[in-house]
Motif scaffolding. Structure first.
Motif, PDB file in Angstrom:
ATOM      1  N   ARG A 137       0.843  -1.200   0.000  1.00  0.00           N
ATOM      2  CA  ARG A 137       0.000   0.000   0.000  1.00  0.00           C
ATOM      3  C   ARG A 137       0.876   1.247   0.000  1.00  0.00           C
ATOM      4  NH1 ARG A 137      -3.756  -0.499   5.087  1.00  0.00           N
ATOM      5  NH2 ARG A 137      -1.708  -0.485   6.078  1.00  0.00           N
ATOM      6  N   LEU A 138       0.460   2.248  -0.747  1.00  0.00           N
ATOM      7  CA  LEU A 138       1.165   3.529  -0.807  1.00  0.00           C
ATOM      8  C   LEU A 138       0.256   4.607  -0.235  1.00  0.00           C
ATOM      9  CD1 LEU A 138       3.830   4.862  -1.942  1.00  0.00           C
ATOM     10  CD2 LEU A 138       2.431   5.554  -3.906  1.00  0.00           C
ATOM     11  N   TRP A 148      -3.980   9.067   7.250  1.00  0.00           N
ATOM     12  CA  TRP A 148      -3.222   8.787   6.041  1.00  0.00           C
ATOM     13  C   TRP A 148      -4.168   8.642   4.853  1.00  0.00           C
ATOM     14  CZ3 TRP A 148       0.994   4.555   7.238  1.00  0.00           C
ATOM     15  CH2 TRP A 148       1.747   4.963   8.347  1.00  0.00           C
ATOM     16  N   THR A 149      -3.762   9.175   3.700  1.00  0.00           N
ATOM     17  CA  THR A 149      -4.536   9.023   2.472  1.00  0.00           C
ATOM     18  C   THR A 149      -3.993   7.840   1.682  1.00  0.00           C
ATOM     19  OG1 THR A 149      -4.990  11.387   2.353  1.00  0.00           O
ATOM     20  CG2 THR A 149      -5.279  10.116   0.335  1.00  0.00           C
ATOM     21  N   LEU A 150      -4.805   6.813   1.527  1.00  0.00           N
ATOM     22  CA  LEU A 150      -4.397   5.648   0.751  1.00  0.00           C
ATOM     23  C   LEU A 150      -4.428   6.005  -0.730  1.00  0.00           C
ATOM     24  CD1 LEU A 150      -3.681   2.617   0.564  1.00  0.00           C
ATOM     25  CD2 LEU A 150      -6.160   2.155   0.477  1.00  0.00           C
ATOM     26  N   LEU A 151      -3.269   5.958  -1.376  1.00  0.00           N
ATOM     27  CA  LEU A 151      -3.167   6.298  -2.791  1.00  0.00           C
ATOM     28  C   LEU A 151      -3.352   5.092  -3.699  1.00  0.00           C
ATOM     29  CD1 LEU A 151      -0.106   8.745  -2.792  1.00  0.00           C
ATOM     30  CD2 LEU A 151      -2.534   9.254  -2.451  1.00  0.00           C
ATOM     31  N   TRP A 152      -2.950   3.906  -3.189  1.00  0.00           N
ATOM     32  CA  TRP A 152      -2.922   2.722  -4.059  1.00  0.00           C
ATOM     33  C   TRP A 152      -2.682   1.487  -3.216  1.00  0.00           C
ATOM     34  CZ3 TRP A 152       1.335  -0.520  -4.586  1.00  0.00           C
ATOM     35  CH2 TRP A 152       1.304  -1.447  -5.650  1.00  0.00           C
ATOM     36  N   SER A 153      -3.186   0.338  -3.705  1.00  0.00           N
ATOM     37  CA  SER A 153      -2.955  -0.935  -3.032  1.00  0.00           C
ATOM     38  C   SER A 153      -3.013  -2.063  -4.052  1.00  0.00           C
ATOM     39  CB  SER A 153      -4.026  -1.157  -1.949  1.00  0.00           C
ATOM     40  OG  SER A 153      -3.832  -2.400  -1.304  1.00  0.00           O
ATOM     41  N   GLY A 185       6.610  -2.133 -13.689  1.00  0.00           N
ATOM     42  CA  GLY A 185       6.795  -1.446 -14.955  1.00  0.00           C
ATOM     43  C   GLY A 185       5.560  -0.768 -15.517  1.00  0.00           C
ATOM     44  N   VAL A 186       4.444  -0.819 -14.791  1.00  0.00           N
ATOM     45  CA  VAL A 186       3.188  -0.262 -15.293  1.00  0.00           C
ATOM     46  C   VAL A 186       2.782   0.931 -14.441  1.00  0.00           C
ATOM     47  CG1 VAL A 186       0.750  -0.722 -15.757  1.00  0.00           C
ATOM     48  CG2 VAL A 186       2.457  -2.536 -16.095  1.00  0.00           C
ATOM     49  N   PRO A 187       2.475   2.101 -15.054  1.00  0.00           N
ATOM     50  CA  PRO A 187       2.011   3.239 -14.256  1.00  0.00           C
ATOM     51  C   PRO A 187       0.675   2.918 -13.600  1.00  0.00           C
ATOM     52  CG  PRO A 187       1.775   3.691 -16.611  1.00  0.00           C
ATOM     53  CD  PRO A 187       2.538   2.415 -16.494  1.00  0.00           C
ATOM     54  N   GLN A 188       0.543   3.301 -12.331  1.00  0.00           N
ATOM     55  CA  GLN A 188      -0.642   2.947 -11.560  1.00  0.00           C
ATOM     56  C   GLN A 188      -1.579   4.141 -11.398  1.00  0.00           C
ATOM     57  OE1 GLN A 188      -1.074  -0.482 -10.343  1.00  0.00           O
ATOM     58  NE2 GLN A 188       0.429  -0.451 -12.007  1.00  0.00           N
ATOM     59  N   THR A 189      -2.870   3.854 -11.401  1.00  0.00           N
ATOM     60  CA  THR A 189      -3.875   4.869 -11.138  1.00  0.00           C
ATOM     61  C   THR A 189      -3.981   5.067  -9.635  1.00  0.00           C
ATOM     62  OG1 THR A 189      -5.120   4.276 -13.119  1.00  0.00           O
ATOM     63  CG2 THR A 189      -6.297   5.512 -11.412  1.00  0.00           C
ATOM     64  N   LEU A 190      -3.832   6.303  -9.198  1.00  0.00           N
ATOM     65  CA  LEU A 190      -3.845   6.622  -7.778  1.00  0.00           C
ATOM     66  C   LEU A 190      -5.202   7.216  -7.385  1.00  0.00           C
ATOM     67  CD1 LEU A 190      -0.294   8.244  -7.516  1.00  0.00           C
ATOM     68  CD2 LEU A 190      -0.934   5.830  -7.300  1.00  0.00           C
ATOM     69  N   THR A 191      -5.390   7.399  -6.084  1.00  0.00           N
ATOM     70  CA  THR A 191      -6.610   8.020  -5.582  1.00  0.00           C
ATOM     71  C   THR A 191      -6.865   9.334  -6.325  1.00  0.00           C
ATOM     72  OG1 THR A 191      -6.452   7.038  -3.398  1.00  0.00           O
ATOM     73  CG2 THR A 191      -7.626   9.123  -3.551  1.00  0.00           C
ATOM     74  N   GLY A 192      -8.104   9.535  -6.770  1.00  0.00           N
ATOM     75  CA  GLY A 192      -8.459  10.717  -7.556  1.00  0.00           C
ATOM     76  C   GLY A 192      -8.593  10.415  -9.024  1.00  0.00           C
ATOM     77  N   ARG A 196      -0.977  10.717 -11.382  1.00  0.00           N
ATOM     78  CA  ARG A 196      -0.180  11.669 -10.603  1.00  0.00           C
ATOM     79  C   ARG A 196      -1.079  12.296  -9.529  1.00  0.00           C
ATOM     80  NH1 ARG A 196       3.500  15.942 -13.704  1.00  0.00           N
ATOM     81  NH2 ARG A 196       4.708  14.013 -14.005  1.00  0.00           N
ATOM     82  N   TYR A 197      -0.630  12.208  -8.265  1.00  0.00           N
ATOM     83  CA  TYR A 197      -1.409  12.718  -7.142  1.00  0.00           C
ATOM     84  C   TYR A 197      -0.743  13.979  -6.604  1.00  0.00           C
ATOM     85  CZ  TYR A 197      -3.821  12.801  -2.624  1.00  0.00           C
ATOM     86  OH  TYR A 197      -4.561  13.163  -1.525  1.00  0.00           O
ATOM     87  N   ALA A 198      -1.464  15.092  -6.641  1.00  0.00           N
ATOM     88  CA  ALA A 198      -0.920  16.366  -6.167  1.00  0.00           C
ATOM     89  C   ALA A 198      -0.978  16.424  -4.644  1.00  0.00           C
ATOM     90  CB  ALA A 198      -1.705  17.534  -6.758  1.00  0.00           C
ATOM     91  N   ALA A 199       0.149  16.783  -4.001  1.00  0.00           N
ATOM     92  CA  ALA A 199       0.200  16.794  -2.547  1.00  0.00           C
ATOM     93  C   ALA A 199       1.487  17.445  -2.072  1.00  0.00           C
ATOM     94  CB  ALA A 199       0.134  15.368  -2.003  1.00  0.00           C
ATOM     95  N   ARG A 200       1.506  17.854  -0.816  1.00  0.00           N
ATOM     96  CA  ARG A 200       2.729  18.356  -0.186  1.00  0.00           C
ATOM     97  C   ARG A 200       3.669  17.182   0.035  1.00  0.00           C
ATOM     98  NH1 ARG A 200       5.132  19.722   5.042  1.00  0.00           N
ATOM     99  NH2 ARG A 200       5.820  21.913   5.093  1.00  0.00           N
TER     100      ARG A 200
END
Length: 239
Positions: A137-138, A148-153, A185-192, A196-200
């Protein structure tokens, strides 16, 4: 004839220039385990835990083996060494961290990678990767937040090798930083919904950490084998 000769000369010169250009001009760091643990400026792995180089026994050759012993909570490396010195990451920089990992267990809840803040940070770990109950999990973690915001799993298995690349644009505001992830090797779809997830993603200073950190329960031995470590300024540098 003269025009053909000049054309051939220009083609040859262009080919020589291309051949002389480095394939990965923006690679910052090659953390090949064959170079030993000196590729890391710091090891946070008190005995009886250990970080060593060892044969993977699975066709990966020499790899880093992080062994977090039962009874310890942490066995990690911190930062990267470039030219014999600790590399200084910077606000506004773009960094892609690439590695392969094989875990001895995927049970429990533990950390395998951190983008960690030092010192006196408001944002302890802006980006963190954990394993919990069979899934990798990221997360993004805002300043001063326990939420914590879960971006991907994704599911993972003990003993299986997987490849990760985390892209971070270091930004000290929620609008200036971002996170990307490549899995095998595969780009992953993140939360949203985007890749690409915009964040500090930047605090007072930040460095990557690999290994195993069992922050809640140190009773289980965890072995994390890590291979093919690279750091670049784009995915093309490391992918």
């Amino acid at each position: 004839m003269r025009k053909r000769a000049l054309s051939a000369l220009a083609t040859t010169a262009a080919w020589l220039l291309l051949a002389a250009s480095p394939a990965h001009a923006s690679v910052i760091w090659d953390g090949d385990a064959a170079r030993g643990t000196d590729v890391f400026p710091s090891l946070e792995c008190p005995s009886p835990s250990s970080v060593i180089t060892a044969d993977s026994s699975t066709g990966h050759g020499t790899v880093f083996r992080y062994t977090k012993a039962a009874g310890d909570i942490r066995c990690e490396s911190r930062g990267v060494s470039v030219g014999g010195s600790r590399y200084a990451f910077a606000d506004g920089g773009t960094y892609y961290f690439d590695w392969e990992s094989q875990l001895s267990t995927v049970s429990g809840d533990f950390v395998v990678w951190q983008w960690k803040s030092y010192p006196n940070a408001d944002q302890n770990y802006p980006v963190i990767m954990t394993v919990k109950d069979g899934a990798i999990r990221l997360f993004h973690v805002p300043p001063g937040s326990t939420s914590w915001t879960l971006l991907w799993s994704a599911p993972v298995q003990a003993g299986a090798w997987n490849r990760y690349a985390v892209g971070i644009h270091a930004g000290s505001s929620a609008s200036s930083g971002w996170v990307e992830l490549y899995f095998n090797g595969v780009p992953q779809t993140l939360t949203g919904g985007g890749t690409r997830y915009a964040a500090r993603t930047w605090d007072s200073a930040n460095e990557p950490k690999w290994g195993a950190y069992d922050r809640d329960d140190g009773s289980t031995e965890i072995i994390n084998r890590v291979d093919s470590l690279k750091l670049g300024t784009s995915y093309a540098d490391v992918g």
